[in-house]
Design an enzyme around this catalytic site. Structure first.
Site, PDB file in Angstrom:
ATOM      1  N   SER A 292      -3.588  -1.788  -1.373  1.00 21.74           N
ATOM      2  CA  SER A 292      -3.322  -2.376  -2.680  1.00 21.74           C
ATOM      3  C   SER A 292      -1.944  -1.981  -3.217  1.00 21.74           C
ATOM      4  O   SER A 292      -0.921  -2.321  -2.627  1.00 21.74           O
ATOM      5  CB  SER A 292      -4.449  -1.970  -3.636  1.00 21.74           C
ATOM      6  OG  SER A 292      -4.322  -2.565  -4.894  1.00 21.74           O
ATOM      7  N   ASP A 303      10.923  -4.193   2.818  1.00 18.38           N
ATOM      8  CA  ASP A 303      11.608  -5.490   2.798  1.00 18.38           C
ATOM      9  C   ASP A 303      13.046  -5.370   2.319  1.00 18.38           C
ATOM     10  O   ASP A 303      13.936  -6.107   2.774  1.00 18.38           O
ATOM     11  CB  ASP A 303      10.864  -6.467   1.886  1.00 18.38           C
ATOM     12  CG  ASP A 303       9.679  -7.120   2.575  1.00 18.38           C
ATOM     13  OD1 ASP A 303       9.369  -6.725   3.721  1.00 18.38           O
ATOM     14  OD2 ASP A 303       9.058  -8.012   1.972  1.00 18.38           O
ATOM     15  N   LYS A 317      -4.831  -4.927   1.794  1.00 14.14           N
ATOM     16  CA  LYS A 317      -5.466  -5.499   0.609  1.00 14.14           C
ATOM     17  C   LYS A 317      -4.384  -6.148  -0.248  1.00 14.14           C
ATOM     18  O   LYS A 317      -3.701  -5.476  -1.012  1.00 14.14           O
ATOM     19  CB  LYS A 317      -6.212  -4.447  -0.206  1.00 14.14           C
ATOM     20  CG  LYS A 317      -6.883  -5.023  -1.452  1.00 14.14           C
ATOM     21  CD  LYS A 317      -7.517  -3.939  -2.295  1.00 14.14           C
ATOM     22  CE  LYS A 317      -8.155  -4.522  -3.552  1.00 14.14           C
ATOM     23  NZ  LYS A 317      -7.170  -5.120  -4.469  1.00 14.14           N
TER      24      LYS A 317
END
Length: 549
Positions: A292, A303, A317
């Site tokens: 999460s 990224d 998740k």
């Protein structure tokens, strides 16, 4: 009884009639409400004919829980107790005595008192066995049951009787409950080579502020690089994940975005920290229990090429839940309302079957006891729904990353598994128990960098008394693991959880790899060169959905 049934039937009939009237204008809604008569019929049949009497409230709540369980593992109907537990977790405060409790040998046992809390102030110690609470025996109680007895309104009192190693009689404490503040950052310290270590255990309302304070303190103490440990962090609040990630990224950078069926659920979150830490090389540690909000932070920093991610592929998740209070805010509906995507456009959500073993408990860290709370089993990872290759994306520097199944680290590493004898000792908490016995019997004793012969001799004798079967060859072969377990618990008993964590990290291969990488990195980008993680040749890559731009 007849009147009760008439009232129940009338209420259900009114519910059905209202649903039918509301749903007349929509074919989908009409189909939904047209099936309410079946629900009413089943409910009445069970209420009238089941072998035992069943309260209508129990039936209705069971139906609600079953309905939401079939949606996904995270959507839940929260009764009054469940809703209260959720608010305690996300707000990070509750009325209690300030103890981290586990169950050992069928008795609740103090793992550690929270420093500054009521129990700590009165002198309760790690290893104290709680034998009675308000005069009632505690043998056989679960951690959750103990938590309910210890928690209560601020200013009220609870009597706790404990049995302590080395003491002939029980000790009784009369403890006044106070507001206990749970911490997202249980410890942060400077390790070797000016490397800061920051453990982020969960995401509550104060997580961003706690991380910011810890980073500032680490800088004052000489840190010039950082290990952010998100292992076994099951997640929490989305806005706090953004708050943590933005502390290490340039302002006005996209960190995460969400997409849902309802238009209002489409949101984009950008960094806005006025003074982010951009000069520190950064390594993020993750494992299968990172989920999460943890994955939002790890995915964003990966990224944006801001951090090297090291460890195991995360849980996967990628769903966002919203909480809708019901019935005067006494109960609530926690419902999945959107999916989130990392800056490169990847969804990390792992496909799940309807029989997923996870029941939506993302509020507590796996295998870690909550303060006055429940110990939650490790998150169960459902298998992938198919064997298709995961979609690929590119970071800002052109490195290839993958979506559709958790955050895959830049460097995959397995945790170091314990050898058989050490595993048996750890599973029974014997190092913990021995440490409490030794410290209680040797006032003023100090822990050195290694285990003294007298301590080691008594420890092996203690294992024999506890009927642990082993040979001298086994003890010799596993001595470094056993000594580390013993030093960890002695450090916890003498100096607290942070000291215990320092010892535990000494034998952690993932942390040691992070230290090695950071020792060879002077700038944030050099962490990738240190691990030879570089952009790959151009390939056919997935893109962020146009509608989400």
């Amino acid at each position: 009884m007849i009147r009760r049934r008439i009232v129940l039937a009338a209420l259900l009939a009114a519910l059905f009639a209202l649903g039918w009237w509301v749903g007349r204008g929509s074919a989908g809604a009409g189909d939904l409400y047209a099936n309410l008569d079946l629900f009413v019929e089943v409910l009445q049949r069970v209420e009238e004919s089941y072998v035992d009497r069943v309260e209508p409230k129990t039936l209705v709540e069971g139906a609600l829980k079953g309905m939401l369980r079939d949606l996904d593992p995270y959507s839940q109907y929260l009764d009054a107790r469940g809703y209260d537990n959720l608010r305690v977790t996300t707000h990070g405060t509750y009325g209690g005595v300030g103890l981290v409790v586990s169950v050992r040998d069928h008795h609740p046992t103090v793992i550690s008192p929270i420093e500054g809390g009521p129990a700590w102030s009165l002198g309760m110690r790690p290893g104290d066995v709680i034998v009675r609470i308000d005069g009632a025996p505690t043998a056989g109680l679960s951690v959750e049951e103990v938590a309910e007895k210890l928690r209560g309104p601020q200013g009220t009192h609870v009597r706790v009787s404990v049995r302590r190693e080395g003491e002939e009689s029980e000790i009784e404490y009369a403890i006044e409950r106070r507001v206990i503040v749970t911490k997202s950052v249980p410890y942060a310290f400077v390790a070797e080579g000016h490397t800061g270590y920051l453990r982020l255990a969960n995401f509550s309302e104060s997580s961003g502020a706690e991380v910011r304070d810890a980073v500032q303190r680490l800088r004052r103490e000489g840190a010039t690089r950082l290990v952010l440990d998100l292992r076994s962090n099951p997640g929490g609040l989305l806005d706090q994940a953004v708050d943590v990630a933005e502390q290490f990224t340039k302002s006005n950078t996209l960190l995460v975005y969400t997409r849902g069926r309802v238009k209002g659920q489409d949101q984009r979150f950008y960094s806005s920290d006025a003074r982010p830490v951009l000069d520190w090389p950064l390594v993020v540690l993750v494992d299968e229990g990172s989920a999460s909000a943890s994955e939002i932070v790890a995915g964003a920093l990966q990224d944006l090429d801001r951090a090297l991610v090291l460890g195991q592929t995360t849980f996967g998740k990628g769903l966002v839940q919203s909480v809708f209070p019901l019935r005067n805010r006494t109960v609530a509906l926690k419902l999945t309302t959107s999916r989130y995507y990392t800056p490169s456009g990847r969804s990390i959500d792992r496909p799940r079957g309807q029989d997923s073993a996870l029941a939506g408990r993302e509020d507590l860290a796996p295998d870690e006891p909550d303060e006055d709370g429940e110990v939650v089993a490790p998150l169960a990872r459902p298998a992938r729904a198919d064997t298709a290759p995961p979609p690929s994306f590119r970071t800002t520097a052109g490195r290839v990353v993958h979506g559709g199944g958790g955050i895959r680290p830049d460097v995959l590493m397995e945790n170091d598994s314990l050898p058989p004898l050490t595993r048996r000792v750890e599973s029974r908490g014997l190092a913990f128990r021995f440490a409490n016995r030794w410290v209680n019997r040797h006032a003023g004793w100090k822990l050195g960098s290694s285990i003294e012969p007298a301590v080691w001799s008594e420890f092996t004798a203690f294992l024999g008394q506890e009927r642990v079967e082993f040979t001298p060859a086994e003890v010799a072969a596993e001595r470094r693991w056993l000594e580390r377990a013993l030093r960890r618990e002695l450090a916890r008993r003498l100096h607290g959880d942070a000291a215990a964590m320092r010892v535990a990290l000494e034998g952690d291969p993932v942390f040691e790899r992070a230290l090695d990488v950071l020792s060879r990195a002077r700038t944030p980008r050099e962490v990738f060169a240190a691990m030879r993680v570089a952009p790959e040749p151009p390939a056919r890559l997935a893109r962020e959905p146009a509608s989400a731009r």
